[in-house]
Structures are given as structure tokens and as C-alpha cells.
Design a protein around this motif. Structure first.
Motif, PDB file in Angstrom:
ATOM      1  N   HIS A 121      -1.402  -2.460  11.339  1.00  0.00           N
ATOM      2  CA  HIS A 121      -1.665  -1.652  12.540  1.00  0.00           C
ATOM      3  C   HIS A 121      -2.267  -2.563  13.609  1.00  0.00           C
ATOM      4  CE1 HIS A 121      -1.091   2.156  10.408  1.00  0.00           C
ATOM      5  NE2 HIS A 121      -1.954   1.778   9.501  1.00  0.00           N
ATOM      6  N   GLU A 173       0.334   4.304   0.985  1.00  0.00           N
ATOM      7  CA  GLU A 173       0.177   5.358   1.983  1.00  0.00           C
ATOM      8  C   GLU A 173       1.450   5.434   2.839  1.00  0.00           C
ATOM      9  OE1 GLU A 173      -3.563   5.339   4.116  1.00  0.00           O
ATOM     10  OE2 GLU A 173      -3.245   7.413   4.753  1.00  0.00           O
ATOM     11  N   HIS A 228       0.868  -1.170   0.000  1.00  0.00           N
ATOM     12  CA  HIS A 228       0.000   0.000   0.000  1.00  0.00           C
ATOM     13  C   HIS A 228       0.912   1.229   0.000  1.00  0.00           C
ATOM     14  CE1 HIS A 228      -3.092   2.701   1.333  1.00  0.00           C
ATOM     15  NE2 HIS A 228      -3.015   2.505   2.624  1.00  0.00           N
ATOM     16  N   ASP A 238       2.355   5.894   5.839  1.00  0.00           N
ATOM     17  CA  ASP A 238       2.614   5.223   7.122  1.00  0.00           C
ATOM     18  C   ASP A 238       3.185   3.822   6.920  1.00  0.00           C
ATOM     19  OD1 ASP A 238      -0.022   4.807   6.118  1.00  0.00           O
ATOM     20  OD2 ASP A 238      -0.646   3.921   8.008  1.00  0.00           O
ATOM     21  N   HIS A 239       3.139   3.310   5.680  1.00  0.00           N
ATOM     22  CA  HIS A 239       3.752   2.007   5.382  1.00  0.00           C
ATOM     23  C   HIS A 239       4.889   2.103   4.369  1.00  0.00           C
ATOM     24  CE1 HIS A 239       0.362   0.591   7.599  1.00  0.00           C
ATOM     25  NE2 HIS A 239      -0.453   1.157   6.741  1.00  0.00           N
ATOM     26  N   HIS A 258      -7.550   0.075   1.345  1.00  0.00           N
ATOM     27  CA  HIS A 258      -8.596   1.029   1.096  1.00  0.00           C
ATOM     28  C   HIS A 258      -8.204   2.068   0.032  1.00  0.00           C
ATOM     29  CE1 HIS A 258      -6.714   4.419   3.520  1.00  0.00           C
ATOM     30  NE2 HIS A 258      -5.921   3.402   3.770  1.00  0.00           N
ATOM     31  N   ASP A 283      -3.604  -2.743   5.864  1.00  0.00           N
ATOM     32  CA  ASP A 283      -4.612  -2.052   6.681  1.00  0.00           C
ATOM     33  C   ASP A 283      -5.841  -2.925   6.994  1.00  0.00           C
ATOM     34  OD1 ASP A 283      -3.230   0.334   6.886  1.00  0.00           O
ATOM     35  OD2 ASP A 283      -4.281   1.300   5.231  1.00  0.00           O
TER      36      ASP A 283
HETATM   37 FE1  FEO Z   1      -3.850   3.271   4.580  1.00  0.00          FE
HETATM   38 FE2  FEO Z   1      -2.186   2.397   7.332  1.00  0.00          FE
HETATM   39  O1  FEO Z   1      -2.428   3.261   5.739  1.00  0.00           O
END
Ligand code: FEO
Length: 394
Positions: free
Chosen positions: A222, A81, A79, A83-84, A146, A165
């Protein structure tokens, strides 16, 4: 904190962010979060599953050092995003022969968002496999879980699903595995509401897509690892498929007490008719808690005064958010007050175009509510109770 072994040769190497209180400058994190990253050391290859938020890249690097990782062959990037994937440039620089593995869509996105170099990226098709000697990875495309580029990875031999996620929870904890199911349920439902609910139909498809995989462990990106995955799978099935419940969500704001008087009366009227009410004072609300309630509710009624000819901005914000989260709401209405006029109902009605909900006659009163206004609120409560009964929510 040292890296922790999930199964022989498979380690949790991510970071706990105990103090983060807001995600995307939007989502409250009352319990912090984690950015999970996993290392697979197989006979022939070393694979990193996702990285961490750039704020915590040092934690990841120290964990890799503690495991004496001199070389990484592949970094699976589920993904884009940040944060990853935001730590990719740092990790790629340190491990300079590592290749990133991702979907074709993700390739373009990590080049844009994380400035990952094109020559270091390999794309994989849906269901493509990667032999690692004594282990095999299978990549499962899962668009819109997502973002459009997302995928999951299944480690066949150890029956571990790495879903990024999907099945995650914003929950900082010292535990590697889920130990407190009530706490996990709350965090995971909040996460589902904020991140996954807008894509409910896609979530249903992806639950179908993985249903025949034998899964012993779900290791999300997470929150804690699920070593008894049926619990979270069942929770997701319920959130994604169940019919709404006999619940009215009542987000409200009042300036001089008129709308508050109506909200109080209306709450009692619904309770007298056997309808559950969840109220949210929008001046103090935890918006994540409201989002969580939208997962189950059949009806939303917004309570707002009229400000500058329209809804109070806090009511507009809650309405905008509810519309964006696309809950499975069946009925909506508005109650509130005005001093001399305005277009509150028209403005709010124009903001709920994503909701496939029937609009019930709003109750808007001039000034402080009087007998006729309370009677109108009774009528709205009658209508909601009847609709809930007809749909077997009561
Ligand atoms: Fe959709 Fe944890 O980033």
C-alpha cells in the motif's frame, strides 16, 4: 496509467483506489489507498508479487497485458487478506500454469478466504530461496505482521524488500516513489496505528530480523515505494520502541453540556501544568486520527456521560478500539457525569484489560459540575502531571 519500471525487469503493476473511504468497514481512508502488485521478469522466470483487491483486478490484468505477459511461473502471496489475495482465482484462471508461493499457514487461509485451489499452491520455509536465473528471491516469514500467516520477500540482487503491509500507507498518489515525506509520514503512522500497533513486540522482532539485509528499495503493498528506505525504517523504530510522550488523549462525548464543561476545564488544567492534550469529540471524530495519537501518548482520559446506566455508546466504542489497538499507554482515567446513577466506571474499566496502564482516580459528578468537581479535576491533572514528570515524559 501504464506499468512503471522500478529497476530493469521489475515493474509496479498494481492499482490506485482514489475513492475508497473505508477499509474493513472500519478504518477511514481520507486519502484513498493503493493495492500494489509487482512483476519480476528474470532471465528464466516471471513472478508476480501479490495481486490486488478484487475490485481492481481488471487494472492488474491490463497492466500484465501491456507488459506482454503470456505466462506467470509464480505468484508470491505474502498475506491472505483479500486486498492482496482476493484476485488470486481470476489471475490463476488466466495464467493457468502459475503456482502460488506462500507460507504453510497462508496456504490454508487463501484456500478458505479466496478459494484458491490446493493443487496450485507451493509452501516455503523461513529463509528459503528461489533462484530465477539471474535473480534470487528469499522468503522471510513474519508472522503477525499483521496476520499469523504473513511473510516478506527479499530480492537479493536488486536489494528490494517486498514487505506487503509492513511499512505500508493508505495513500492514493500519482507518484511511484515517496515525494512528499510529511504526507507519507502521516499516512504511514496512521497505518501503523491501525494495523501494526497491536503487534508492537512482533514489529520490534521483525525490525531486528531484517536489520542486516542491505535494502535499497522497500516496495510495500500500500502507498508509494520507498527509494530512500531509511526514512520509513527510522519512523517504524521510533513508533515501535520510543517511550510515550507528555500527551493526554481526551476522547469525549457530552449530551447536555455537563461532561463538555468538565472536559473544557480539565483541558485547561492539564495545559496549565505543562501537559499536552489531544481532544477528540467522538460525535465527529476521525477514528484513525485518534488511533494515530495513541502511538505517542502516555495517558488516556475518557470523557463520557452516563446513558442507560453505562457509558455513552460512542465512549464505549472509543474505549473498545483503544483497548484493541494495545497502545503503549501508561495511565488511564475517566471523567464525566450522571443524572441518577449507573456503572460507567465499572463498565469502562472492564473494557481496558489489554492496556498495561495504571488507573487514576476517575472524576464522575452528579448533574452539572460544581466547585468540588473542579477541584477533583485539578487533583487528577496534578496526578497526571506528576506521573509524567516522574517518568521523564515532561
Ligand atoms: Fe492486511 Fe493490506 O492487508
Amino acid at each position: 496509467m501504464k506499468p512503471r519500471e522500478i529497476k530493469p525487469g521489475i515493474f509496479a503493476v498494481g492499482a490506485v483506489d482514489w475513492d475508497r473511504r473505508l477499509f474493513d468497514s472500519l478504518i477511514p481512508l481520507p486519502d484513498g489507498t493503493t493495492y500494489n502488485s509487482y512483476l519480476i521478469k528474470s532471465k528464466d522466470k516471471t513472478v508476480l508479487i501479490d495481486t490486488v483487491d478484487p475490485e481492481k483486478v481488471e487494472v492488474l490484468l491490463v497492466h500484465l497485458q501491456e507488459l506482454d505477459v503470456k505466462n506467470i511461473d509464480y505468484i508470491v502471496t505474502h498475506h491472505a487478506e483479500q486486498d492482496h489475495s482476493g484476485s488470486l482465482p481470476v489471475v490463476l484462471e488466466k495464467y493457468n500454469s502459475a503456482k502460488v508461493i506462500c507460507t504453510p499457514k497462508c496456504k490454508a487461509m487463501i484456500m478458505d478466504l479466496s478459494l484458491a485451489p490446493e493443487g496450485r499452491i507451493i509452501t516455503v520455509d523461513d529463509k528459503e530461496t528461489l533462484p530465477l536465473g539471474d535473480k534470487t528471491l528469499e522468503f522471510i516469514h513474519a508472522p503477525w505482521v499483521h496476520w499469523p500467516e504473513t511473510m516478506l520477500t527479499y530480492l537479493r540482487d536488486d536489494r528490494i524488500l517486498f514487505p506487503c503491509d509492513f511499512f505500508g500507507a493508505h495513500l492514493a498518489t500519482s507518484e511511484l516513489y515517496v515525494t512528499d515525506r510529511d504526507q507519507l509520514y502521516e499516512s504511514a503512522k496512521r497505518y501503523y496505528a491501525e494495523i501494526m500497533m497491536p503487534f508492537r513486540a512482533v514489529i520490534q522482532n521483525n525490525l531486528q530480523k531484517i536489520k542486516d539485509y542491505k535494502i535499497d528499495v522497500i516496495a510495500p503493498s500500500h502507498g508509494p515505494v520507498h527509494d530512500k528506505p531509511e526514512y520509513i525504517l527510522e519512523a517504524y523504530r521510533s513508533w515501535a520502541y520510543d517511550e510515550p510522550k507528555n500527551i493526554v488523549i481526551l476522547p469525549y462525548v457530552s449530551m447536555h453540556g455537563s461532561t463538555a464543561k468538565m472536559v473544557n476545564y480539565f483541558t485547561g488544567a492539564l495545559m496549565d501544568r505543562g501537559v499536552s492534550v489531544k481532544r477528540f469529540d467522538l460525535t465527529t471524530v476521525d477514528i484513525g486520527k485518534m488511533a494515530m495519537s495513541l502511538v505517542d501518548a502516555a495517558t488516556v482520559v475518557i470523557g463520557t456521560p452516563t446513558v442507560l446506566a453505562g457509558p455513552h455508546p460512542l465512549a464505549a466504542y472509543a474505549t473498545f478500539l483503544a483497548n484493541a489497538l494495545r497502545p503503549n499507554i501508561k495511565f488511564v482515567s475517566i471523567i464525566g457525569s450522571y443524572g441518577w446513577g449507573g456503572k460507567t466506571v465499572d463498565v469502562l474499566a472492564g473494557m481496558i484489560t489489554n492496556l498495561k496502564a495504571e488507573v487514576l482516580e476517575p472524576v464522575i459528578c452528579k448533574g452539572f459540575p460544581e466547585k468540588a468537581d473542579f477541584e477533583a479535576l485539578d487533583k487528577l491533572a496534578d496526578s497526571i502531571a506528576e506521573k509524567h514528570r516522574q517518568n521523564k515524559y515532561i
